[in-house]
Design a protein around this motif. Structure first.
Motif, PDB file in Angstrom:
ATOM      1  N   LYS A  49       0.829  -1.206   0.000  1.00 60.37           N
ATOM      2  CA  LYS A  49       0.000   0.000   0.000  1.00 60.37           C
ATOM      3  C   LYS A  49       0.863   1.255   0.000  1.00 60.37           C
ATOM      4  CE  LYS A  49      -3.865  -2.199   2.391  1.00 60.37           C
ATOM      5  NZ  LYS A  49      -4.742  -2.164   3.572  1.00 60.37           N
ATOM      6  N   ALA A  50       1.848   1.280  -0.855  1.00 61.57           N
ATOM      7  CA  ALA A  50       2.704   2.447  -1.026  1.00 61.57           C
ATOM      8  C   ALA A  50       3.427   2.839   0.251  1.00 61.57           C
ATOM      9  CB  ALA A  50       1.905   3.638  -1.542  1.00 61.57           C
ATOM     10  N   ARG A  51       3.657   1.873   1.134  1.00 59.71           N
ATOM     11  CA  ARG A  51       4.465   2.159   2.309  1.00 59.71           C
ATOM     12  C   ARG A  51       5.527   1.075   2.398  1.00 59.71           C
ATOM     13  NH1 ARG A  51       0.450   0.466   7.310  1.00 59.71           N
ATOM     14  NH2 ARG A  51      -0.176  -1.533   6.489  1.00 59.71           N
ATOM     15  N   HIS A  52       6.757   1.440   2.404  1.00 59.77           N
ATOM     16  CA  HIS A  52       7.844   0.467   2.345  1.00 59.77           C
ATOM     17  C   HIS A  52       8.728   0.615   3.574  1.00 59.77           C
ATOM     18  CE1 HIS A  52       6.670  -0.317  -1.776  1.00 59.77           C
ATOM     19  NE2 HIS A  52       6.716   0.980  -2.011  1.00 59.77           N
ATOM     20  N   CYS A  53       8.859  -0.473   4.360  1.00 58.18           N
ATOM     21  CA  CYS A  53       9.711  -0.430   5.536  1.00 58.18           C
ATOM     22  C   CYS A  53      11.177  -0.413   5.128  1.00 58.18           C
ATOM     23  CB  CYS A  53       9.479  -1.654   6.431  1.00 58.18           C
ATOM     24  SG  CYS A  53       7.888  -1.638   7.246  1.00 58.18           S
TER      25      CYS A  53
ATOM     26  N   ALA B 166       9.459  -6.728  -5.814  1.00 63.75           N
ATOM     27  CA  ALA B 166       8.256  -6.379  -5.055  1.00 63.75           C
ATOM     28  C   ALA B 166       7.317  -5.515  -5.884  1.00 63.75           C
ATOM     29  CB  ALA B 166       8.648  -5.662  -3.762  1.00 63.75           C
ATOM     30  N   GLU B 167       7.856  -4.553  -6.613  1.00 64.81           N
ATOM     31  CA  GLU B 167       7.015  -3.695  -7.442  1.00 64.81           C
ATOM     32  C   GLU B 167       6.350  -4.501  -8.556  1.00 64.81           C
ATOM     33  OE1 GLU B 167       7.280   0.448 -10.057  1.00 64.81           O
ATOM     34  OE2 GLU B 167       9.059  -0.330  -9.020  1.00 64.81           O
ATOM     35  N   ALA B 168       7.109  -5.418  -9.158  1.00 71.30           N
ATOM     36  CA  ALA B 168       6.537  -6.243 -10.223  1.00 71.30           C
ATOM     37  C   ALA B 168       5.440  -7.156  -9.677  1.00 71.30           C
ATOM     38  CB  ALA B 168       7.634  -7.075 -10.888  1.00 71.30           C
ATOM     39  N   LEU B 169       5.614  -7.661  -8.464  1.00 69.04           N
ATOM     40  CA  LEU B 169       4.579  -8.500  -7.850  1.00 69.04           C
ATOM     41  C   LEU B 169       3.308  -7.689  -7.596  1.00 69.04           C
ATOM     42  CD1 LEU B 169       6.645 -10.569  -5.242  1.00 69.04           C
ATOM     43  CD2 LEU B 169       5.725 -11.371  -7.418  1.00 69.04           C
ATOM     44  N   GLY B 170       3.478  -6.444  -7.181  1.00 67.88           N
ATOM     45  CA  GLY B 170       2.305  -5.603  -6.975  1.00 67.88           C
ATOM     46  C   GLY B 170       1.527  -5.392  -8.258  1.00 67.88           C
TER      47      GLY B 170
ATOM     48  N   LEU C  82       5.994 -16.501  -3.480  1.00 68.25           N
ATOM     49  CA  LEU C  82       6.218 -15.182  -2.886  1.00 68.25           C
ATOM     50  C   LEU C  82       4.900 -14.513  -2.535  1.00 68.25           C
ATOM     51  CD1 LEU C  82       9.102 -13.916  -5.195  1.00 68.25           C
ATOM     52  CD2 LEU C  82       9.278 -14.368  -2.744  1.00 68.25           C
ATOM     53  N   MET C  83       3.900 -14.669  -3.397  1.00 60.76           N
ATOM     54  CA  MET C  83       2.594 -14.075  -3.117  1.00 60.76           C
ATOM     55  C   MET C  83       1.923 -14.758  -1.927  1.00 60.76           C
ATOM     56  SD  MET C  83       1.036 -13.281  -6.884  1.00 60.76           S
ATOM     57  CE  MET C  83       1.487 -11.739  -7.708  1.00 60.76           C
ATOM     58  N   ALA C  84       2.059 -16.072  -1.839  1.00 61.46           N
ATOM     59  CA  ALA C  84       1.479 -16.798  -0.705  1.00 61.46           C
ATOM     60  C   ALA C  84       2.139 -16.373   0.601  1.00 61.46           C
ATOM     61  CB  ALA C  84       1.636 -18.299  -0.913  1.00 61.46           C
ATOM     62  N   ARG C  85       3.442 -16.254   0.581  1.00 60.43           N
ATOM     63  CA  ARG C  85       4.151 -15.835   1.787  1.00 60.43           C
ATOM     64  C   ARG C  85       3.795 -14.393   2.145  1.00 60.43           C
ATOM     65  NH1 ARG C  85       5.867 -17.001   6.661  1.00 60.43           N
ATOM     66  NH2 ARG C  85       7.841 -16.034   7.241  1.00 60.43           N
ATOM     67  N   ALA C  86       3.672 -13.517   1.160  1.00 58.09           N
ATOM     68  CA  ALA C  86       3.324 -12.122   1.402  1.00 58.09           C
ATOM     69  C   ALA C  86       1.961 -11.995   2.063  1.00 58.09           C
ATOM     70  CB  ALA C  86       3.351 -11.338   0.096  1.00 58.09           C
ATOM     71  N   ALA C  87       1.030 -12.886   1.699  1.00 59.70           N
ATOM     72  CA  ALA C  87      -0.316 -12.824   2.266  1.00 59.70           C
ATOM     73  C   ALA C  87      -0.332 -13.113   3.761  1.00 59.70           C
ATOM     74  CB  ALA C  87      -1.231 -13.810   1.537  1.00 59.70           C
ATOM     75  N   ASP C  88       0.731 -13.748   4.272  1.00 63.65           N
ATOM     76  CA  ASP C  88       0.812 -14.049   5.703  1.00 63.65           C
ATOM     77  C   ASP C  88       1.335 -12.869   6.510  1.00 63.65           C
ATOM     78  OD1 ASP C  88      -0.066 -16.621   5.222  1.00 63.65           O
ATOM     79  OD2 ASP C  88       1.963 -17.444   5.049  1.00 63.65           O
ATOM     80  N   MET C  89       1.822 -11.847   5.840  1.00 66.94           N
ATOM     81  CA  MET C  89       2.471 -10.741   6.525  1.00 66.94           C
ATOM     82  C   MET C  89       1.472  -9.633   6.865  1.00 66.94           C
ATOM     83  SD  MET C  89       5.442 -11.855   6.730  1.00 66.94           S
ATOM     84  CE  MET C  89       6.374 -13.194   5.970  1.00 66.94           C
TER      85      MET C  89
ATOM     86  N   ARG D 234       2.082  -6.411   6.959  1.00 68.74           N
ATOM     87  CA  ARG D 234       2.306  -5.251   6.098  1.00 68.74           C
ATOM     88  C   ARG D 234       3.550  -5.480   5.255  1.00 68.74           C
ATOM     89  NH1 ARG D 234       4.957  -0.348   9.652  1.00 68.74           N
ATOM     90  NH2 ARG D 234       6.651  -1.549  10.604  1.00 68.74           N
ATOM     91  N   ASP D 235       3.635  -4.737   4.152  1.00 76.42           N
ATOM     92  CA  ASP D 235       4.782  -4.792   3.239  1.00 76.42           C
ATOM     93  C   ASP D 235       5.153  -6.226   2.896  1.00 76.42           C
ATOM     94  OD1 ASP D 235       5.237  -1.887   3.275  1.00 76.42           O
ATOM     95  OD2 ASP D 235       5.787  -2.272   5.356  1.00 76.42           O
ATOM     96  N   GLY D 236       4.127  -7.033   2.640  1.00 77.18           N
ATOM     97  CA  GLY D 236       4.338  -8.461   2.463  1.00 77.18           C
ATOM     98  C   GLY D 236       5.242  -8.818   1.306  1.00 77.18           C
ATOM     99  N   PHE D 237       5.097  -8.134   0.170  1.00 76.96           N
ATOM    100  CA  PHE D 237       5.916  -8.478  -0.982  1.00 76.96           C
ATOM    101  C   PHE D 237       7.398  -8.240  -0.691  1.00 76.96           C
ATOM    102  CE2 PHE D 237       1.959  -7.506  -3.572  1.00 76.96           C
ATOM    103  CZ  PHE D 237       1.630  -8.846  -3.704  1.00 76.96           C
TER     104      PHE D 237
END
Length: 496
Positions: free
Chosen positions: A16-20, A44-48, A159-166, A168-171
Motif C-alpha cells: 500500500k505504497a508504504r515500504h519499511c 516487489a514492485e513487479a509483484l504488486g 512469494l505471493m502466498a508468503r506475502a499474504a501471511d504478513m 504489512r509490506d508483504g511483498f
C-alpha cells in the motif's frame, strides 16, 4: 456460497505504497556487482503490478474448478490459493500451445516483468534455461529430502502466498526472505532476516510425556513440545499415529526429540537421480530412542515412539518456494496400540531430566554400555499391554534385576536380597525393608513362572511390579554413575 475476501485484497493487502526500511541496512553481499536492495524493490514492485491483474483470471479458474471455503466462527479462514495460482500461471505458460494467447495477454504482460526481475538474481539467473520473455523458465529446486522441477512462476506464486501471511509490506518481506535463502548458511544478515525459517529437523515423535518448553539435551539433540513441531508436520498426520484422545489435551502429551540443522535450497538446471545426498539419520534415531527410554524409566511412565521422520522443514518455507506442505520423510513408524490418549501425561521433572542427561552424556562409557539392555527392558516393561501384560511387566523387571546384579544360577533370591540391600541400603533398617521388598517381588515372579498365566493375581502383580521397578530404577542409575562393584562380597548384606 459464503462471501469471500476479494482476491486482490489477499494478494495486495501488504503493498500500500508504504515500504519499511531495514534497521541494519544492506547485508553482506557475495556478488560485488549485485545490489540486493534494488533487486528486492524491483521484484516487489513487479509483484504488486501482477497482483492487480490476477483477480479476473482466478475468478474464471474458480468457475471451472469451484473453490472450497473454510468459515470458522463467522470468519473466512480459507488459506491462500497457492495451488490455484500455480495452475493459472501454468495456463499462461501453455496458452500458446492451446491457441489462447490473446486471452492471457494482459496477465502475461504483468507476469513476464516479474519473472525477469526475479531471475536477475545471480543464483537464479545461472539456472534459468529458457528465454525470460519468450516462455517460462524451468529448473530444479533441491531442499532437504526433495528434488522438484519448478518454474519461475511457481516461485512467484510462493512469494505471493508468503506475502499474504504478513501484516504489512508483504511483498518486500517475502522477497527479502527469498534473497536471504539464496545466501550461504552463516551469513549474519540472512540469519537475521530468516530467524528460524531455515531451521530443519530430523525428529523422533513420541507420546507420553508433557513437554512445556524447548529443552536442550546436548549439541545436536533437542526436545520440543508439539506446539513447536506443528509447523513441520501435519497435525492430521500426527493424529493418525498418536493414540485416540491425544488431542483432548491440546496435544500436550506429544513431543519430539529433534536434530536441528540449517539448510539452503539449491537450484540446478535439471533434476538428477544422482543429486546431493542428505545427512544420514541412522545414528540419531537410536540415540534419541535411548534417551527417551532413560526418561521413561526415570519418570516411571511409558514413552512410546510414534514415528522417525527425516528432513522436516518449515511449511512457511515450503510455501515461499511455491509448494504446499509436503508429507514427511518417514524413516520408521511405530504402533501405540493399547494407549487411550485421554489420560494426560506427566510433566517433565527437571531433577529427573538432569539425572538422565548426565547419564546420557556418558553413554560411551563401559558403565552405561553394560546397562543398555536393562534400560530398554525396563522402558518396554512400562509400555506392556495385552492379556498377560501384568505378568510380562513383572518378568521384565526380574530379568533386569537378575542381569544388573549378575546373579548366579542357584540361590538367586538369597543373592538378590543381599546385593540389592547392600548396594542401595543406607542403614540396617532400610536394608531390611529392601530385603522385604525383594522377597515380595520375587514371590510374585516365582508364582508367574511356576503357576503360569492360569493363576492371575492382578493386585498382587501390580504391587510387585511397582516395588521391583523402583528397586531396578534406583539400581540402574547408580550403576551408570558408579559402576558395578568388583567384589560383591564387599557389599553383601548378611541377615543374621
Amino acid at each position: 456460497m459464503p462471501v469471500h475476501r476479494p482476491i486482490f485484497r489477499i494478494l495486495q493487502k501488504s503493498f500500500k505504497a508504504r515500504h519499511c526500511q531495514d534497521d541494519n541496512g544492506q547485508g553482506q553481499m557475495i556478488w560485488n556487482s549485485f545490489d540486493i536492495e534494488s533487486w528486492i524493490d524491483r521484484v516487489a514492485e513487479a509483484l504488486g503490478s501482477l497482483a492487480r491483474e490476477l483477480p479476473p483470471y482466478l475468478e474464471a479458474y474458480w468457475q471451472d474448478y469451484p473453490r472450497e471455503y473454510i468459515i470458522e466462527n463467522g470468519r473466512d479462514e480459507t488459506p491462500f490459493p497457492l495451488g490455484d495460482l500455480r495452475m493459472v500461471f501454468a495456463k499462461v505458460r501453455h496458452s500458446r500451445i492451446h491457441l489462447r494467447e490473446a486471452s492471457f495477454a494482459p496477465l502475461r504482460s504483468a507476469l513476464d516483468p516479474a519473472r525477469h526481475a526475479l531471475l536477475s538474481h545471480p543464483m537464479l539467473e545461472r539456472v534459468a534455461v529458457s528465454g525470460r520473455l519468450i516462455r517460462e523458465n524451468d529448473f530444479c529446486r533441491h531442499v532437504p529430502g526433495s528434488d522438484s522441477t519448478i518454474w519461475a512462476s511457481d516461485l512467484i506464486a510462493g512469494l505471493m502466498a508468503r506475502a499474504a501471511d504478513m501484516p504489512r509490506d508483504g511483498f518486500r518481506v517475502a522477497v527479502r526472505e527469498l534473497g536471504a535463502f539464496l545466501t550461504p548458511v552463516g551469513d549474519d544478515e540472512a540469519a537475521r532476516v530468516l530467524g528460524n525459517l531455515d531451521e530443519g529437523f530430523d525428529m523422533l515423535l513420541f507420546y507420553g510425556l508433557t513437554v512445556r518448553e524447548r529443552i536442550d539435551v546436548e549439541d545436536g539433540m533437542v526436545i520440543l513440545p508439539f506446539a513447536e513441531v506443528r509447523p513441520y508436520v501435519d497435525q492430521k498426520w500426527v493424529g493418525n499415529l498418536a493414540p485416540v484422545g491425544a488431542g483432548a489435551h491440546g496435544w500436550r502429551s506429544v513431543g519430539a526429540v529433534v536434530r536441528p540443522f540449517r539448510w539452503r535450497p539449491e537450484f540446478r538446471v535439471r533434476c538428477s537421480v544422482n543429486g546431493p545426498v542428505g545427512h544420514s539419520p541412522a545414528l540419531f534415531f537410536p540415540e534419541a530412542r535411548s534417551f527417551l527410554d532413560l526418561l521413561a524409566v526415570s519418570h516411571g511412565t511409558p514413552i512410546p515412539s510414534l514415528a522417525a521422520i527425516t528432513d522436516c522443514i518449515d511449511s512457511c518455507a515450503e510455501r515461499l518456494f511455491g509448494f504446499e506442505a509436503r508429507g514427511p520423510g518417514i524413516y520408521q513408524k511405530f504402533s501405540v496400540d493399547g494407549f487411550d490418549g485421554f489420560t494426560e501425561s506427566p510433566v517433565v521433572k527437571q531433577a529427573e531430566f538432569r539425572k538422565v542427561r548426565e547419564a546420557f552424556a556418558n553413554r560411551e562409557s563401559p558403565r552405561f554400555q553394560n546397562m543398555t539392555p536393562y534400560i530398554a527392558r525396563l522402558a518396554e516393561a512400562l509400555g506392556r499391554n495385552g492379556r498377560f501384560a501384568k505378568h510380562d511387566r513383572v518378568m521384565d523387571v526380574a530379568i533386569a534385576l537378575e542381569g544388573m546384579y549378575a546373579l548366579p544360577r542357584r540361590g538367586k533370591l538369597r543373592k538378590l536380597e543381599e546385593r540389592v540391600s547392600g548396594f542401595l541400603g543406607t542403614n540396617p533398617d532400610n536394608r531390611k525393608k529392601i530385603v522385604e521388598s525383594v522377597r515380595s517381588f520375587y514371590d510374585a515372579r516365582s508364582d508367574i513362572v511356576h503357576s503360569g498365566p492360569g493363576k492371575p493375581s492382578p493386585f498382587r502383580d501390580d504391587a510387585a511390579f511397582l516395588r521391583g521397578f523402583d528397586l531396578a530404577r534406583r539400581s540402574l542409575f547408580r550403576f551408570m554413575k558408579e559402576g558395578t562393584p568388583r567384589n560383591w562380597s564387599d557389599v553383601d548384606f548378611i541377615d543374621e
